[in-house]
Write a protein that holds these residues in place. Structure first.
Motif, short mmCIF file in Angstrom:
data_model
loop_
_atom_site.label_atom_id
_atom_site.label_comp_id
_atom_site.label_asym_id
_atom_site.label_seq_id
_atom_site.Cartn_x
_atom_site.Cartn_y
_atom_site.Cartn_z
N SER A 9 0.85 -1.20 0.00
CA SER A 9 0.00 0.00 0.00
C SER A 9 0.88 1.25 0.00
O SER A 9 2.05 1.20 0.39
CB SER A 9 -0.91 0.01 1.23
N ALA A 41 0.60 3.74 1.89
CA ALA A 41 0.93 4.14 3.26
C ALA A 41 2.13 3.33 3.77
O ALA A 41 3.03 3.88 4.40
CB ALA A 41 -0.28 3.92 4.16
N GLU A 42 2.14 2.04 3.46
CA GLU A 42 3.27 1.22 3.88
C GLU A 42 4.56 1.72 3.19
O GLU A 42 5.62 1.77 3.80
CB GLU A 42 3.02 -0.26 3.54
N ALA A 47 5.15 4.81 2.18
CA ALA A 47 5.56 6.08 2.80
C ALA A 47 6.28 5.79 4.11
O ALA A 47 7.32 6.39 4.41
CB ALA A 47 4.35 6.97 3.04
N PHE A 48 5.73 4.86 4.86
CA PHE A 48 6.33 4.45 6.15
C PHE A 48 7.76 3.94 5.94
O PHE A 48 8.70 4.35 6.62
CB PHE A 48 5.42 3.37 6.75
N ILE A 70 10.21 6.78 4.79
CA ILE A 70 10.66 7.66 5.88
C ILE A 70 11.73 6.95 6.72
O ILE A 70 12.65 7.58 7.23
CB ILE A 70 9.47 8.11 6.75
N GLN A 71 11.63 5.64 6.82
CA GLN A 71 12.65 4.90 7.58
C GLN A 71 14.00 4.93 6.87
O GLN A 71 15.01 4.58 7.46
CB GLN A 71 12.21 3.45 7.77
N LEU A 90 6.84 14.49 5.96
CA LEU A 90 5.87 13.39 5.81
C LEU A 90 5.03 13.60 4.55
O LEU A 90 4.78 12.67 3.79
CB LEU A 90 5.00 13.31 7.07
N GLU A 135 -5.28 4.30 4.76
CA GLU A 135 -4.39 4.03 5.88
C GLU A 135 -3.75 5.33 6.39
O GLU A 135 -3.71 6.32 5.67
CB GLU A 135 -3.30 3.03 5.45
N VAL A 136 -3.24 5.24 7.61
CA VAL A 136 -2.68 6.44 8.23
C VAL A 136 -1.19 6.23 8.53
O VAL A 136 -0.79 5.15 8.97
CB VAL A 136 -3.46 6.76 9.53
N VAL A 137 -0.40 7.27 8.24
CA VAL A 137 1.01 7.26 8.60
C VAL A 137 1.23 8.41 9.58
O VAL A 137 0.75 9.53 9.35
CB VAL A 137 1.93 7.44 7.36
N ILE A 138 1.90 8.11 10.68
CA ILE A 138 2.09 9.13 11.73
C ILE A 138 3.59 9.35 11.93
O ILE A 138 4.34 8.38 12.09
CB ILE A 138 1.46 8.65 13.06
N VAL A 157 8.44 6.89 12.88
CA VAL A 157 7.27 6.89 12.00
C VAL A 157 6.44 5.64 12.30
O VAL A 157 6.98 4.59 12.65
CB VAL A 157 7.71 7.00 10.51
N HIS A 165 2.90 3.25 11.09
CA HIS A 165 1.96 2.96 9.99
C HIS A 165 0.77 2.21 10.58
O HIS A 165 0.95 1.16 11.22
CB HIS A 165 2.70 2.11 8.93
#
Lengths: 305, 85
Positions: free
Chosen positions: A229, A231-232, A234-235, A238-239, A252, B18-21, B29, B31
């Motif tokens: 996804s 979102a995954e 993007a997560f 960022i890592q 972000l 979905e949400v990313v914080i 970060v 997820h």
């Protein structure tokens, strides 16, 4: 003591390097030939010196001692780590990611983000054999103005002295072999430096079309691509950032925008040939036949970088 | 009573469902999967885990015991990650 000085720019940021070691001076200039451009008459913002005394090579940044080494071989890497840190600190118009990147046709880039050991450099090297252009193997530079990738063509650092690219690709790279010495062990390494057609213009830009997170798995037989996804993605992105702390309020958002425009995948890699072919199929390019020997040489490297 | 208040300094991005914080304090970060994202969003309108579970059961027409368990588990995780006040 005769001193040699060079002025150069990386991402239009001016540096100066002074040394009393002629061999290092030549090596530095040659290894940086694709990454750096000649200085544009601007005053250097950071000055490095690499001075050899009776016992050590001392690396100083603006007069402050950063490192000292007995041997010559770590000097280039050591100076370039300082250069990299300076870029992260001073250039706020770019997002820097820990990622390999290649491009093929229509200026579309494939990003390969991942921590050390994930196999991104191995994959970058493998993909060169499939006609992809080298953008970077470690530092992806994203312009904040248009979210495109700029080339950051540092030398590719390869374990072993075997050939890791086909003759066709090899024509566009120059290879520098050297030995790393650790106490009683000696390890063979080489740098591949882009030459001629493999050197991209500094102002070239590529759209981020695919983001593939490689994960090397030695127990796995083949390789497989799994869509993930946004979102995954993007997560995970960022890592693998180097300088997001510079833009805590919109970093972000930047990563979110980047993944929204790209197709995002996780690549579980147990076989390099299969991994390259999966990416080739994904990016819609015609099949290229690659000698298995070449890919085996890359795969045989002891350390996945 | 468990707190359902999101920390106001967090940077939050909703991407698809979905949400990313991003936590600027720790530079970490997080997820949230689709279910955790729904629960996170409901923190803004519900005052208790039970209320959140009821909202989800009403919409998804699913068993309440599973949903309550999910809500409690998500809440526990978010607290552990210090994303709540």
């Amino acid at each position: 003591m005769s001193l040699l000085t060079t002025h150069f720019e990386i991402l239009s940021f001016p540096f100066e390097l002074t040394t009393n070691d002629k061999k290092f001076f030549t090596e530095f200039s040659e290894l940086n030939s694709a990454l750096a451009s000649p200085a544009n008459g601007r005053l250097p913002q950071i000055r490095y010196s690499v001075i050899k005394n009776t016992k050590y090579f001392c690396i100083r940044e603006n007069g402050k001692l950063r490192n000292r080494w007995v041997h010559r071989w770590p000097l280039y890497l050591s100076v370039m780590m300082c250069v990299r840190d300076s870029l992260y600190q001073h250039l706020k118009e770019y997002l820097f990611l820990h990622s390999g990147a290649v491009a093929k046709g229509n200026n579309k880039a494939v990003l390969l983000p991942g921590p050390s050991g994930s196999g991104k450099s191995t994959l970058t090297l493998g993909l060169l054999n499939y006609g992809y252009q080298y953008l970077t193997d470690e530092v992806v530079v994203i312009s904040l103005s248009d979210l495109r990738v700029l080339p950051f063509q540092r030398p590719i650092y390869i374990y072993g002295w075997q050939s890791t690219v086909s003759d066709d690709v090899g024509k566009h790279f120059k290879f520098y072999r050297f030995k790393e010495r650790y106490e009683n062990t000696v390890q063979p390494w080489q740098y591949a430096v882009p030459q001629r057609d493999a050197v991209l213009p500094k102002d070239s830009r590529c759209e981020v079309a695919w983001i593939i997170f490689p994960r090397y798995n030695e127990t796995q037989k083949g390789s497989c691509l799994r869509p993930i996804s946004k979102a995954e993605a993007a997560f995970k992105l960022i890592q693998n950032e180097w300088n997001m702390q510079c833009f805590s309020d919109y970093g972000l958002k930047l990563c979110a925008e980047l993944v929204k425009k790209a197709d995002c995948y996780q690549l579980l890699m147990g076989d390099l040939k299969e991994a390259c072919e999966l990416i080739e199929k994904l990016t819609g390019e015609a099949a290229v036949s690659v000698e298995p020997e070449i890919l085996n040489n890359i795969w045989k490297r002891k350390v996945l970088l | 009573m468990q707190s359902l208040k999101k920390r106001p300094d967090l940077l939050i991005e909703e991407i698809e469902d979905e949400v990313v914080i991003y936590d600027p304090r720790t530079h970490r970060v997080h997820h949230l999967n689709p279910m955790a994202s729904i629960i996170w969003e409901l923190f803004d309108v519900c005052s208790s885990p039970k209320e959140i579970a009821k909202e989800i059961v009403d919409v998804l027409k699913t068993g309440s015991s599973t949903v309550e368990k999910d809500v409690q588990e998500t809440l526990k995780q978010l607290q552990k990650k210090r994303l709540l006040e």
